[in-house]
Design a protein around this motif. Structure first.
Motif, PDB file in Angstrom:
ATOM      1  N   TYR A   1       0.819  -1.202   0.000  1.00  0.00           N
ATOM      2  CA  TYR A   1       0.000   0.000   0.000  1.00  0.00           C
ATOM      3  C   TYR A   1       0.860   1.262   0.000  1.00  0.00           C
ATOM      4  O   TYR A   1       0.493   2.271   0.537  1.00  0.00           O
ATOM      5  CB  TYR A   1      -0.931   0.023   1.212  1.00  0.00           C
ATOM      6  CG  TYR A   1      -2.010  -1.019   1.132  1.00  0.00           C
ATOM      7  CD1 TYR A   1      -3.040  -0.895   0.214  1.00  0.00           C
ATOM      8  CD2 TYR A   1      -1.998  -2.116   1.969  1.00  0.00           C
ATOM      9  CE1 TYR A   1      -4.028  -1.859   0.140  1.00  0.00           C
ATOM     10  CE2 TYR A   1      -2.983  -3.076   1.905  1.00  0.00           C
ATOM     11  CZ  TYR A   1      -4.000  -2.940   0.983  1.00  0.00           C
ATOM     12  OH  TYR A   1      -4.967  -3.880   0.912  1.00  0.00           O
TER      13      TYR A   1
ATOM     14  N   SER B   1      -3.203   2.984 -16.981  1.00  0.00           N
ATOM     15  CA  SER B   1      -3.996   3.932 -17.755  1.00  0.00           C
ATOM     16  C   SER B   1      -3.334   4.322 -19.063  1.00  0.00           C
ATOM     17  O   SER B   1      -3.953   4.874 -19.932  1.00  0.00           O
ATOM     18  CB  SER B   1      -4.309   5.180 -16.924  1.00  0.00           C
ATOM     19  OG  SER B   1      -3.099   5.828 -16.598  1.00  0.00           O
TER      20      SER B   1
ATOM     21  N   PRO C   1       1.910   4.539  -1.371  1.00  0.00           N
ATOM     22  CA  PRO C   1       1.219   5.450  -2.284  1.00  0.00           C
ATOM     23  C   PRO C   1       2.002   5.729  -3.563  1.00  0.00           C
ATOM     24  O   PRO C   1       1.415   5.831  -4.648  1.00  0.00           O
ATOM     25  CB  PRO C   1       1.054   6.739  -1.481  1.00  0.00           C
ATOM     26  CG  PRO C   1       1.210   6.341  -0.067  1.00  0.00           C
ATOM     27  CD  PRO C   1       2.050   5.125  -0.045  1.00  0.00           C
ATOM     28  N   ALA C   2       3.293   5.834  -3.485  1.00  0.00           N
ATOM     29  CA  ALA C   2       4.093   6.111  -4.680  1.00  0.00           C
ATOM     30  C   ALA C   2       4.023   4.928  -5.647  1.00  0.00           C
ATOM     31  O   ALA C   2       3.883   5.104  -6.863  1.00  0.00           O
ATOM     32  CB  ALA C   2       5.533   6.399  -4.289  1.00  0.00           C
ATOM     33  N   LYS C   3       4.102   3.715  -5.131  1.00  0.00           N
ATOM     34  CA  LYS C   3       4.041   2.532  -5.984  1.00  0.00           C
ATOM     35  C   LYS C   3       2.655   2.366  -6.593  1.00  0.00           C
ATOM     36  O   LYS C   3       2.514   2.009  -7.754  1.00  0.00           O
ATOM     37  CB  LYS C   3       4.421   1.282  -5.187  1.00  0.00           C
ATOM     38  CG  LYS C   3       5.905   1.214  -4.852  1.00  0.00           C
ATOM     39  CD  LYS C   3       6.233  -0.048  -4.120  1.00  0.00           C
ATOM     40  CE  LYS C   3       7.705  -0.116  -3.761  1.00  0.00           C
ATOM     41  NZ  LYS C   3       8.026  -1.327  -3.020  1.00  0.00           N
ATOM     42  N   LEU C   4       1.624   2.620  -5.781  1.00  0.00           N
ATOM     43  CA  LEU C   4       0.259   2.531  -6.296  1.00  0.00           C
ATOM     44  C   LEU C   4       0.024   3.549  -7.411  1.00  0.00           C
ATOM     45  O   LEU C   4      -0.594   3.253  -8.432  1.00  0.00           O
ATOM     46  CB  LEU C   4      -0.758   2.735  -5.172  1.00  0.00           C
ATOM     47  CG  LEU C   4      -0.888   1.583  -4.171  1.00  0.00           C
ATOM     48  CD1 LEU C   4      -1.834   1.988  -3.043  1.00  0.00           C
ATOM     49  CD2 LEU C   4      -1.401   0.344  -4.871  1.00  0.00           C
ATOM     50  N   ALA C   5       0.525   4.755  -7.247  1.00  0.00           N
ATOM     51  CA  ALA C   5       0.367   5.794  -8.265  1.00  0.00           C
ATOM     52  C   ALA C   5       1.082   5.377  -9.545  1.00  0.00           C
ATOM     53  O   ALA C   5       0.575   5.577 -10.661  1.00  0.00           O
ATOM     54  CB  ALA C   5       0.901   7.115  -7.771  1.00  0.00           C
ATOM     55  N   ALA C   6       2.260   4.763  -9.405  1.00  0.00           N
ATOM     56  CA  ALA C   6       3.002   4.315 -10.588  1.00  0.00           C
ATOM     57  C   ALA C   6       2.260   3.196 -11.301  1.00  0.00           C
ATOM     58  O   ALA C   6       2.203   3.138 -12.548  1.00  0.00           O
ATOM     59  CB  ALA C   6       4.399   3.856 -10.187  1.00  0.00           C
ATOM     60  N   GLU C   7       1.654   2.273 -10.558  1.00  0.00           N
ATOM     61  CA  GLU C   7       0.891   1.176 -11.151  1.00  0.00           C
ATOM     62  C   GLU C   7      -0.345   1.701 -11.878  1.00  0.00           C
ATOM     63  O   GLU C   7      -0.663   1.252 -12.984  1.00  0.00           O
ATOM     64  CB  GLU C   7       0.470   0.169 -10.074  1.00  0.00           C
ATOM     65  CG  GLU C   7       1.616  -0.695  -9.566  1.00  0.00           C
ATOM     66  CD  GLU C   7       1.172  -1.655  -8.474  1.00  0.00           C
ATOM     67  OE1 GLU C   7      -0.060  -1.851  -8.277  1.00  0.00           O
ATOM     68  OE2 GLU C   7       2.054  -2.198  -7.809  1.00  0.00           O
ATOM     69  N   ILE C   8      -1.021   2.673 -11.285  1.00  0.00           N
ATOM     70  CA  ILE C   8      -2.210   3.245 -11.909  1.00  0.00           C
ATOM     71  C   ILE C   8      -1.813   3.975 -13.187  1.00  0.00           C
ATOM     72  O   ILE C   8      -2.498   3.873 -14.229  1.00  0.00           O
ATOM     73  CB  ILE C   8      -2.953   4.186 -10.930  1.00  0.00           C
ATOM     74  CG1 ILE C   8      -3.550   3.374  -9.800  1.00  0.00           C
ATOM     75  CG2 ILE C   8      -4.013   5.008 -11.652  1.00  0.00           C
ATOM     76  CD1 ILE C   8      -4.140   4.205  -8.683  1.00  0.00           C
ATOM     77  N   ALA C   9      -0.719   4.704 -13.138  1.00  0.00           N
ATOM     78  CA  ALA C   9      -0.254   5.428 -14.323  1.00  0.00           C
ATOM     79  C   ALA C   9       0.113   4.438 -15.432  1.00  0.00           C
ATOM     80  O   ALA C   9      -0.152   4.684 -16.608  1.00  0.00           O
ATOM     81  CB  ALA C   9       0.930   6.300 -13.977  1.00  0.00           C
TER      82      ALA C   9
END
Length: 167
Positions: free
Chosen positions: A153, A166, A155-163
């Motif tokens: 969880y 998408s 946040p930086a890794k989650l943001a990278a995965e979402i990017a």
């Protein structure tokens, strides 16, 4: 003689002895005080004679020695404070510096500063207890399925995965 008469005579004798003892004690104290005053006057006279007996050269030599000692102490204190200012130490920390020359004082200041810094962590992300400013990493597992690895969880890794998804 009756008993009352004998007691009266003894009481009168005791009072007379007490009064004589008090007078003798007062006289002894006065004599002691006078002797102490005379001794002080003699000591003062002796000191004045010794001071008068010293040559002018010896007086100047004594004064020169005292001034040299004061100068050395002042120079040492100035050097200690200069090193403390260079290293950003407080006045109390500067008082703890020990050394005869500037190099020794600088080395001691560096040692003092390093003792107040927190230790750097040895490896990124590894908690060996040396870094007191960070919390230990939690290794949580799910309650229903403890065999499965915990989901990350960060946040930086989650943001990278979402990017990445998408795009």
């Amino acid at each position: 003689m009756s008993e009352n008469t004998q007691e009266t005579v003894k009481t009168d004798e005791n009072e007379a002895l007490r009064e004589e003892g008090i007078r003798a004690l007062k006289a002894e104290r006065e004599a002691n005080k006078a002797l102490r005053e005379e001794l002080k006057a003699l000591k003062d006279w002796k000191d004045a004679q010794e001071a008068a007996g010293k040559s002018e050269t010896q007086k100047l030599t004594d004064e020169n020695s005292a001034l040299k000692a004061t100068n050395a102490k002042t120079a040492s204190e100035a050097l200690r404070l200069r090193v403390a200012m260079q290293k950003g130490l407080t006045e109390k920390q500067a008082a703890r510096l020990v050394g005869e020359d500037e190099e020794a004082l600088l080395a001691d200041a560096d040692d003092l500063l390093s003792s107040f810094k927190p230790a750097e962590p040895s490896e990124e992300g590894k908690d060996d207890g040396s870094d007191l400013d960070t919390r230990p990493k939690e290794k949580l597992k799910g309650g229903a399925r403890p065999q499965e690895e915990a989901v990350e969880y960060d946040p930086a890794k989650l943001a990278a995965e979402i990017a990445a998804i998408s795009q």
